[in-house]
Design a protein around this motif. Structure first.
Motif, PDB file in Angstrom:
ATOM      1  N   PHE A 293      12.962  69.350  21.658  1.00  0.00           N
ATOM      2  CA  PHE A 293      13.576  68.295  22.467  1.00  0.00           C
ATOM      3  C   PHE A 293      15.092  68.473  22.503  1.00  0.00           C
ATOM      4  O   PHE A 293      15.717  68.740  21.478  1.00  0.00           O
ATOM      5  CB  PHE A 293      13.276  66.916  21.868  1.00  0.00           C
ATOM      6  N   LEU A 294      15.660  68.309  23.682  1.00  0.00           N
ATOM      7  CA  LEU A 294      17.107  68.170  23.848  1.00  0.00           C
ATOM      8  C   LEU A 294      17.331  66.803  24.478  1.00  0.00           C
ATOM      9  O   LEU A 294      16.850  66.536  25.588  1.00  0.00           O
ATOM     10  CB  LEU A 294      17.668  69.270  24.742  1.00  0.00           C
ATOM     11  N   THR A 295      18.043  65.919  23.776  1.00  0.00           N
ATOM     12  CA  THR A 295      18.141  64.529  24.203  1.00  0.00           C
ATOM     13  C   THR A 295      19.583  64.041  24.270  1.00  0.00           C
ATOM     14  O   THR A 295      20.479  64.547  23.592  1.00  0.00           O
ATOM     15  CB  THR A 295      17.355  63.592  23.257  1.00  0.00           C
ATOM     16  N   GLY A 296      19.792  63.019  25.074  1.00  0.00           N
ATOM     17  CA  GLY A 296      21.042  62.283  25.167  1.00  0.00           C
ATOM     18  C   GLY A 296      20.757  60.987  25.895  1.00  0.00           C
ATOM     19  O   GLY A 296      19.778  60.890  26.638  1.00  0.00           O
ATOM     20  N   HIS A 297      21.579  59.968  25.711  1.00  0.00           N
ATOM     21  CA  HIS A 297      21.319  58.705  26.421  1.00  0.00           C
ATOM     22  C   HIS A 297      22.264  58.573  27.618  1.00  0.00           C
ATOM     23  O   HIS A 297      23.462  58.797  27.513  1.00  0.00           O
ATOM     24  CB  HIS A 297      21.423  57.501  25.477  1.00  0.00           C
ATOM     25  N   TYR A 298      21.681  58.219  28.761  1.00  0.00           N
ATOM     26  CA  TYR A 298      22.478  58.142  29.983  1.00  0.00           C
ATOM     27  C   TYR A 298      22.922  56.726  30.298  1.00  0.00           C
ATOM     28  O   TYR A 298      23.694  56.506  31.254  1.00  0.00           O
ATOM     29  CB  TYR A 298      21.712  58.747  31.167  1.00  0.00           C
ATOM     30  N   ASP A 299      22.476  55.732  29.545  1.00  0.00           N
ATOM     31  CA  ASP A 299      22.905  54.356  29.806  1.00  0.00           C
ATOM     32  C   ASP A 299      24.275  54.096  29.188  1.00  0.00           C
ATOM     33  O   ASP A 299      24.717  54.792  28.279  1.00  0.00           O
ATOM     34  CB  ASP A 299      21.898  53.364  29.228  1.00  0.00           C
ATOM     35  N   GLY A 318      27.144  63.666  26.732  1.00  0.00           N
ATOM     36  CA  GLY A 318      25.926  64.205  26.144  1.00  0.00           C
ATOM     37  C   GLY A 318      24.815  64.371  27.150  1.00  0.00           C
ATOM     38  O   GLY A 318      24.080  65.368  27.135  1.00  0.00           O
ATOM     39  N   SER A 319      24.698  63.422  28.071  1.00  0.00           N
ATOM     40  CA  SER A 319      23.643  63.503  29.086  1.00  0.00           C
ATOM     41  C   SER A 319      23.876  64.675  30.029  1.00  0.00           C
ATOM     42  O   SER A 319      22.950  65.421  30.357  1.00  0.00           O
ATOM     43  CB  SER A 319      23.581  62.196  29.885  1.00  0.00           C
ATOM     44  N   VAL A 320      25.114  64.843  30.461  1.00  0.00           N
ATOM     45  CA  VAL A 320      25.437  65.974  31.323  1.00  0.00           C
ATOM     46  C   VAL A 320      25.256  67.287  30.557  1.00  0.00           C
ATOM     47  O   VAL A 320      24.833  68.298  31.132  1.00  0.00           O
ATOM     48  CB  VAL A 320      26.873  65.827  31.875  1.00  0.00           C
ATOM     49  N   GLY A 321      25.556  67.262  29.243  1.00  0.00           N
ATOM     50  CA  GLY A 321      25.280  68.444  28.433  1.00  0.00           C
ATOM     51  C   GLY A 321      23.805  68.810  28.460  1.00  0.00           C
ATOM     52  O   GLY A 321      23.443  69.982  28.620  1.00  0.00           O
ATOM     53  N   VAL A 322      22.937  67.813  28.315  1.00  0.00           N
ATOM     54  CA  VAL A 322      21.486  68.061  28.372  1.00  0.00           C
ATOM     55  C   VAL A 322      21.093  68.610  29.737  1.00  0.00           C
ATOM     56  O   VAL A 322      20.310  69.564  29.845  1.00  0.00           O
ATOM     57  CB  VAL A 322      20.700  66.770  28.063  1.00  0.00           C
ATOM     58  N   ILE A 323      21.638  68.027  30.801  1.00  0.00           N
ATOM     59  CA  ILE A 323      21.303  68.470  32.156  1.00  0.00           C
ATOM     60  C   ILE A 323      21.753  69.916  32.372  1.00  0.00           C
ATOM     61  O   ILE A 323      21.014  70.737  32.939  1.00  0.00           O
ATOM     62  CB  ILE A 323      21.945  67.521  33.191  1.00  0.00           C
ATOM     63  N   ASP A 375      14.491  67.890  17.346  1.00  0.00           N
ATOM     64  CA  ASP A 375      15.223  67.173  18.385  1.00  0.00           C
ATOM     65  C   ASP A 375      16.700  67.461  18.178  1.00  0.00           C
ATOM     66  O   ASP A 375      17.255  67.206  17.101  1.00  0.00           O
ATOM     67  CB  ASP A 375      14.976  65.666  18.318  1.00  0.00           C
ATOM     68  N   LEU A 376      17.348  67.998  19.203  1.00  0.00           N
ATOM     69  CA  LEU A 376      18.793  68.217  19.194  1.00  0.00           C
ATOM     70  C   LEU A 376      19.403  67.169  20.111  1.00  0.00           C
ATOM     71  O   LEU A 376      19.198  67.190  21.324  1.00  0.00           O
ATOM     72  CB  LEU A 376      19.128  69.632  19.675  1.00  0.00           C
ATOM     73  N   ASN A 377      20.131  66.230  19.529  1.00  0.00           N
ATOM     74  CA  ASN A 377      20.628  65.067  20.254  1.00  0.00           C
ATOM     75  C   ASN A 377      22.136  65.172  20.441  1.00  0.00           C
ATOM     76  O   ASN A 377      22.868  65.481  19.491  1.00  0.00           O
ATOM     77  CB  ASN A 377      20.279  63.786  19.476  1.00  0.00           C
ATOM     78  N   THR A 378      22.600  64.936  21.651  1.00  0.00           N
ATOM     79  CA  THR A 378      24.033  64.953  21.938  1.00  0.00           C
ATOM     80  C   THR A 378      24.455  63.575  22.433  1.00  0.00           C
ATOM     81  O   THR A 378      23.961  63.091  23.444  1.00  0.00           O
ATOM     82  CB  THR A 378      24.379  66.016  22.997  1.00  0.00           C
TER      83      THR A 378
END
Length: 512
Positions: A293-299, A318-323, A375-378
């Motif tokens: 998993f590569l995760t980040g929160h977009y809210d 972080g979300s743009v990093g995941v994208i 899970d790698l979370n940014t």
């Protein structure tokens, strides 16, 4: 011939590994400052309206992220859908009134308070000036004042900016007043300099329990200690004045007891809303039933009146990093470098409301979580930590390196040394960390299920944290790209190694 072949094998293996290494570097190079800036300018732009969970702005952001995943050729991650919808429940203030001696005052011009239902009546007050209290410095504005059973009126410190320190100071003052028997605190503030008050309460995944329905009578806080913010006009009426005392002159009013009839009415309701996690999948090959998993929160925090909380770093970065990592992995797959394990790129909502989206996913997973290698979370990778005095930006805080799996740190440190070469700072991995960072982003809900996690974080908790000033123009895209490349390389290795990460270390953290 056989002997010659055997002698050549080590060399051939080395060449093959070097070629694989070169492939990883080639596709990591797609994570550029310019690509990140282009995407973040959209995600943290005004049209997304701060991306508050269950708001129109969040739904716009989810649709845009879904379109990105589709354009890369990722598969939908929730059956035939890219979005995992989930319900949230929120209290909303539907009616409020404040009167002093029969005179009605105006919301957000003269008063504001929290989300609660009930009717309160008070008739005796104690004015305590600025309410300064510091036993170590022998400062006590409450000396000689009888607070028992009274509501205490204090003045907001001139120039005060609400933040973590200010909020902690208010909590400490409330605890002190409670210990003296006070029943409430009214803070006199300059409403001309305040943002509109949010009339929506916190969100939760569960509906309100029976017997706690919206609109019922309730205390303003679990402590039965009432708090509100009032204007100088309301304060003047409480002090028995027929004309309004200027805000700057209130400090000259005598401390002591005052009498007036104050009545407060509030009604709230509970509404069910809907939010979503956005999930794109890159199927693996030989180990496709195992997952990375590569995760980040977009809210983020949304809008307050016309003021937008853009959330460029938290967590647009972080979300743009995941994208962008999804785009790089997808490009590698199209070029014949498919990962062994299935990659799941997931941007979640509800993080700012209490990790709701990742909690919902952990309880309603789309895959077998026992087969999740990591899970790698940014969450915030685009700026610098103001507390690192004189330091460069060439660092990232890494949380989780010594927890759950002994494989995590060696892999992350090796790829960092080989490709990125930034300082890996582990200070927030200390179980005694007062900021409790380990519990404050979406990786925590994976860790609860035993999934090894690494959390990548820039530590930006300065003046722009959770403020409208967390904007795209303040992002340092060069270091953001390096941090995202580090996560990409770590994910590449975990996705392609022979074995899943070991789950061999107990979680050595205090309970949440």
């Amino acid at each position: 011939m056989k002997k010659l072949l055997l002698l050549c094998l080590p060399f051939a293996t080395t060449v093959a590994l070097a070629q694989k290494t070169d492939e990883a570097a080639k596709f990591a190079a797609l994570i550029t400052p310019q690509a990140l800036k282009e995407k973040l300018t959209i995600l943290a732009g005004p049209e997304m309206e701060g991306r508050e969970t269950a708001s129109p702005g969040q739904k716009k952001a989810a649709a845009w992220i879904e379109a990105q995943f589709k354009s890369f050729g990722l598969k939908p991650g929730n059956g035939d859908s890219y979005q995992q919808l989930y319900p949230v429940y929120q209290d909303q203030l539907t009616d409020k009134k404040l009167r002093v001696n029969g005179k009605t005052f105006e919301w957000d011009k003269d008063y504001s308070f929290g989300i609660s239902s009930g009717d309160w009546k008070f008739n005796e007050f104690v004015f305590a000036g600025y309410g300064n209290y510091d036993s170590a410095k022998n400062i006590n504005d409450f000396t000689g004042l009888d607070l028992k059973g009274k509501v205490v009126v204090i003045l907001e410190t001139p120039g005060a900016v609400m933040g973590r320190a200010a909020f902690a100071g208010l909590q400490a003052r409330q605890r002190m007043l409670l210990s003296k028997g006070a029943v409430g605190m009214l803070t006199v503030a300059d409403f001309s300099k305040r943002n509109p008050t949010n009339t929506k309460g916190g969100m939760r995944l569960a509906p309100p329990a029976a017997g706690n329905a919206a609109g019922g009578r309730g205390a303003a806080a679990p402590t039965n200690f009432y708090t509100a913010t009032i204007s100088n006009a309301v304060a003047s009426a409480l002090f028995g004045r027929t004309s309004t005392i200027a805000l700057a002159d209130l400090k000259n009013v005598n401390k002591g007891n005052y009498y007036a009839e104050l009545s407060i009415h509030a009604e709230k309701t509970n509404v069910q809303l809907e939010s979503s996690n956005v999930i794109g999948v890159l199927p693996g090959t030989s180990k496709k039933d195992e997952y990375v998993f590569l995760t980040g929160h977009y809210d983020h925090l949304g809008k307050n009146g016309n003021v937008i909380y853009y959330g460029a770093d938290d967590d647009g970065s972080g979300s743009v990093g995941v994208i962008q990592m999804a785009e790089a992995f997808a490009a590698a797959a199209k070029a014949g470098n498919k990962p062994k394990r299935t990659m799941i790129f997931m941007t979640v909502s509800g993080e700012e409301k209490g990790l709701l989206g990742s909690e919902y996913y952990s309880e309603h997973p789309t895959v077998d979580m026992s087969k999740a290698s990591a899970d790698l979370n940014t969450d915030m990778i685009g700026r610098g930590d103001s507390s690192r005095k004189g330091d460069t930006l060439n660092y990232v805080y890494v949380i989780g390196h010594d927890k759950l799996s002994s494989d995590l740190a060696p892999i992350n440190e090796a790829v960092n040394k080989q490709y990125v070469n930034i300082a890996l700072d582990y200070k927030y991995d200390d179980p005694a960390d007062v900021n409790r960072i380990y519990y404050r982003s979406d990786h925590y809900n994976f860790a609860k299920k035993g999934v090894p996690i690494l959390f990548f974080y820039d530590g930006m908790l300065g003046a722009d944290y959770h403020r409208p000033t967390d904007t795209v123009d303040k992002i340092q895209f060069d270091i953001m790209a390096k941090r995202a490349q580090l996560v990409f390389h770590t994910g590449w290795v975990i996705a392609n190694r022979d074995a899943m990460l070991k789950r061999d270390i107990p979680l050595n953290m205090p309970s949440r």
